[in-house]
Design a protein around this motif. Sequence first.
Motif, PDB file in Angstrom:
ATOM      1  N   THR A   1       0.977  -1.095  -0.172  1.00 23.92           N
ATOM      2  CA  THR A   1      -0.001  -0.033   0.073  1.00 23.92           C
ATOM      3  C   THR A   1       0.861   1.233  -0.052  1.00 23.92           C
ATOM      4  O   THR A   1       2.157   1.292   0.580  1.00 23.92           O
ATOM      5  CB  THR A   1      -1.038   0.218   1.191  1.00 23.92           C
ATOM      6  N   PHE A   2       0.204   2.154  -0.477  1.00 24.90           N
ATOM      7  CA  PHE A   2       1.138   3.738  -0.606  1.00 24.90           C
ATOM      8  C   PHE A   2       0.130   4.700  -0.494  1.00 24.90           C
ATOM      9  O   PHE A   2      -1.143   4.483  -0.808  1.00 24.90           O
ATOM     10  CB  PHE A   2       1.980   3.746  -1.707  1.00 24.90           C
ATOM     11  N   SER A   3       0.508   5.746  -0.044  1.00 26.22           N
ATOM     12  CA  SER A   3      -0.178   7.017   0.284  1.00 26.22           C
ATOM     13  C   SER A   3       0.583   8.061   0.134  1.00 26.22           C
ATOM     14  O   SER A   3       1.504   8.209   0.449  1.00 26.22           O
ATOM     15  CB  SER A   3      -1.091   6.937   1.363  1.00 26.22           C
ATOM     16  N   TYR A   4      -0.208   9.406  -0.234  1.00 24.06           N
ATOM     17  CA  TYR A   4       0.554  10.748  -0.485  1.00 24.06           C
ATOM     18  C   TYR A   4      -0.122  11.713  -0.052  1.00 24.06           C
ATOM     19  O   TYR A   4      -1.498  11.747   0.105  1.00 24.06           O
ATOM     20  CB  TYR A   4       1.350  10.717  -1.860  1.00 24.06           C
ATOM     21  N   HIS A   5       0.334  12.928   0.171  1.00 17.31           N
ATOM     22  CA  HIS A   5      -0.154  14.062   0.601  1.00 17.31           C
ATOM     23  C   HIS A   5       0.392  15.067  -0.468  1.00 17.31           C
ATOM     24  O   HIS A   5       1.673  14.872  -0.806  1.00 17.31           O
ATOM     25  CB  HIS A   5       0.116  14.522   2.030  1.00 17.31           C
ATOM     26  N   ALA A   6      -0.314  16.029  -1.253  1.00 19.56           N
ATOM     27  CA  ALA A   6       0.316  16.943  -1.943  1.00 19.56           C
ATOM     28  C   ALA A   6      -0.321  18.178  -2.165  1.00 19.56           C
ATOM     29  O   ALA A   6      -1.609  18.132  -1.725  1.00 19.56           O
ATOM     30  CB  ALA A   6       0.643  16.400  -3.376  1.00 19.56           C
ATOM     31  N   SER A   7       0.237  19.335  -2.797  1.00 20.31           N
ATOM     32  CA  SER A   7      -0.690  20.351  -2.976  1.00 20.31           C
ATOM     33  C   SER A   7      -1.230  20.433  -4.450  1.00 20.31           C
ATOM     34  O   SER A   7      -1.025  19.560  -5.146  1.00 20.31           O
ATOM     35  CB  SER A   7       0.210  21.687  -2.937  1.00 20.31           C
TER      36      SER A   7
ATOM     37  N   ASN B   1      -3.487   3.789  -2.940  1.00 25.12           N
ATOM     38  CA  ASN B   1      -3.875   2.632  -3.463  1.00 25.12           C
ATOM     39  C   ASN B   1      -3.196   1.365  -2.956  1.00 25.12           C
ATOM     40  O   ASN B   1      -2.142   1.648  -2.167  1.00 25.12           O
ATOM     41  CB  ASN B   1      -3.642   2.724  -5.028  1.00 25.12           C
ATOM     42  N   SER B   2      -3.629   0.326  -3.299  1.00 23.11           N
ATOM     43  CA  SER B   2      -3.091  -0.957  -2.335  1.00 23.11           C
ATOM     44  C   SER B   2      -3.308  -2.286  -3.658  1.00 23.11           C
ATOM     45  O   SER B   2      -4.019  -1.985  -4.550  1.00 23.11           O
ATOM     46  CB  SER B   2      -3.780  -1.229  -1.438  1.00 23.11           C
TER      47      SER B   2
ATOM     48  N   THR C   1       3.796   7.446   2.396  1.00 24.71           N
ATOM     49  CA  THR C   1       4.335   6.507   3.022  1.00 24.71           C
ATOM     50  C   THR C   1       4.086   5.253   1.970  1.00 24.71           C
ATOM     51  O   THR C   1       3.239   5.116   1.029  1.00 24.71           O
ATOM     52  CB  THR C   1       3.297   5.959   4.088  1.00 24.71           C
ATOM     53  N   PHE C   2       4.816   4.175   2.088  1.00 24.30           N
ATOM     54  CA  PHE C   2       4.950   2.827   1.442  1.00 24.30           C
ATOM     55  C   PHE C   2       5.091   1.864   2.313  1.00 24.30           C
ATOM     56  O   PHE C   2       6.054   1.931   2.958  1.00 24.30           O
ATOM     57  CB  PHE C   2       5.900   3.004   0.449  1.00 24.30           C
ATOM     58  N   SER C   3       4.053   0.895   2.381  1.00 23.19           N
ATOM     59  CA  SER C   3       4.271  -0.332   3.238  1.00 23.19           C
ATOM     60  C   SER C   3       4.133  -1.637   2.395  1.00 23.19           C
ATOM     61  O   SER C   3       3.388  -1.689   1.533  1.00 23.19           O
ATOM     62  CB  SER C   3       3.143  -0.225   4.406  1.00 23.19           C
ATOM     63  N   GLY C   4       4.484  -2.822   2.938  1.00 20.08           N
ATOM     64  CA  GLY C   4       4.222  -4.158   2.418  1.00 20.08           C
ATOM     65  C   GLY C   4       4.434  -5.178   3.364  1.00 20.08           C
ATOM     66  O   GLY C   4       4.983  -4.977   4.286  1.00 20.08           O
ATOM     67  N   PHE C   5       3.789  -6.406   3.331  1.00 17.35           N
ATOM     68  CA  PHE C   5       4.139  -7.262   4.070  1.00 17.35           C
ATOM     69  C   PHE C   5       4.021  -8.889   3.198  1.00 17.35           C
ATOM     70  O   PHE C   5       3.190  -8.801   2.376  1.00 17.35           O
ATOM     71  CB  PHE C   5       3.714  -7.549   5.349  1.00 17.35           C
ATOM     72  N   LEU C   6       4.522  -9.747   3.796  1.00 17.35           N
ATOM     73  CA  LEU C   6       4.258 -11.221   3.237  1.00 17.35           C
ATOM     74  C   LEU C   6       2.965 -11.815   4.009  1.00 17.35           C
ATOM     75  O   LEU C   6       2.970 -11.628   5.203  1.00 17.35           O
ATOM     76  CB  LEU C   6       5.563 -12.230   3.408  1.00 17.35           C
ATOM     77  N   ILE C   7       2.128 -12.062   3.017  1.00 19.05           N
ATOM     78  CA  ILE C   7       0.834 -12.761   3.606  1.00 19.05           C
ATOM     79  C   ILE C   7       1.227 -14.208   3.869  1.00 19.05           C
ATOM     80  O   ILE C   7       1.029 -14.670   4.847  1.00 19.05           O
ATOM     81  CB  ILE C   7      -0.268 -12.643   2.576  1.00 19.05           C
ATOM     82  N   LYS C   8       1.745 -14.924   2.638  1.00 20.56           N
ATOM     83  CA  LYS C   8       1.864 -16.368   2.824  1.00 20.56           C
ATOM     84  C   LYS C   8       2.748 -16.838   1.720  1.00 20.56           C
ATOM     85  O   LYS C   8       2.764 -16.242   0.594  1.00 20.56           O
ATOM     86  CB  LYS C   8       0.570 -17.212   2.694  1.00 20.56           C
ATOM     87  N   GLU C   9       3.760 -17.538   2.196  1.00 19.91           N
ATOM     88  CA  GLU C   9       4.522 -18.254   1.053  1.00 19.91           C
ATOM     89  C   GLU C   9       3.829 -19.247   0.391  1.00 19.91           C
ATOM     90  O   GLU C   9       2.994 -19.847   0.887  1.00 19.91           O
ATOM     91  CB  GLU C   9       5.786 -18.740   1.698  1.00 19.91           C
TER      92      GLU C   9
END
Length: 137
Positions: free
Chosen positions: A57-63, A98-99, A128-136
């Motif tokens: 997922t990522f999100s941003y703020h801008a003018s 978005n994700s 921000t930018f985030s991520g994770f492994l759900i399942k191998e």
Amino acid sequence: MGDKVMFTAVAEKGGYYGPFNADQILVFNTAITNIGGNYDPTSGFFTAPAQGYYFFTFSYHASKQHQTGLNLMKNHEVIVRAFNDKIGAATTTDNAGNSATLQLEVGDRVSVQLPAHCHVYAADSVTTFSGFLIKEA
């Protein structure tokens, strides 16, 4: 593999970042969490350590002074976008994100691209930018 894989990083570049004449990877240079060490805060790339299913997922703020937007990239392919081209709209700021859930192979790289002619606010932990492994797999 068995280890946990997760990260959250923020873009801290001192204020507005962009626009530029060409697409470029947005480097989220401050890692808040980086369990497994698979996000590189110097390059902006997450590298999959295992074949499996991942969430990003990522999100941003801008003018609204310029176009705003970001793209989630898998290797060199745009997966999802967040974009607003309403320059000078009634509101003065833009917040978006978005994700995506992705199936990755070992060595696949995921990043966030700042499209040409777009900008974001890269300070105060709002982009921000985030991520994770759900399942191998």
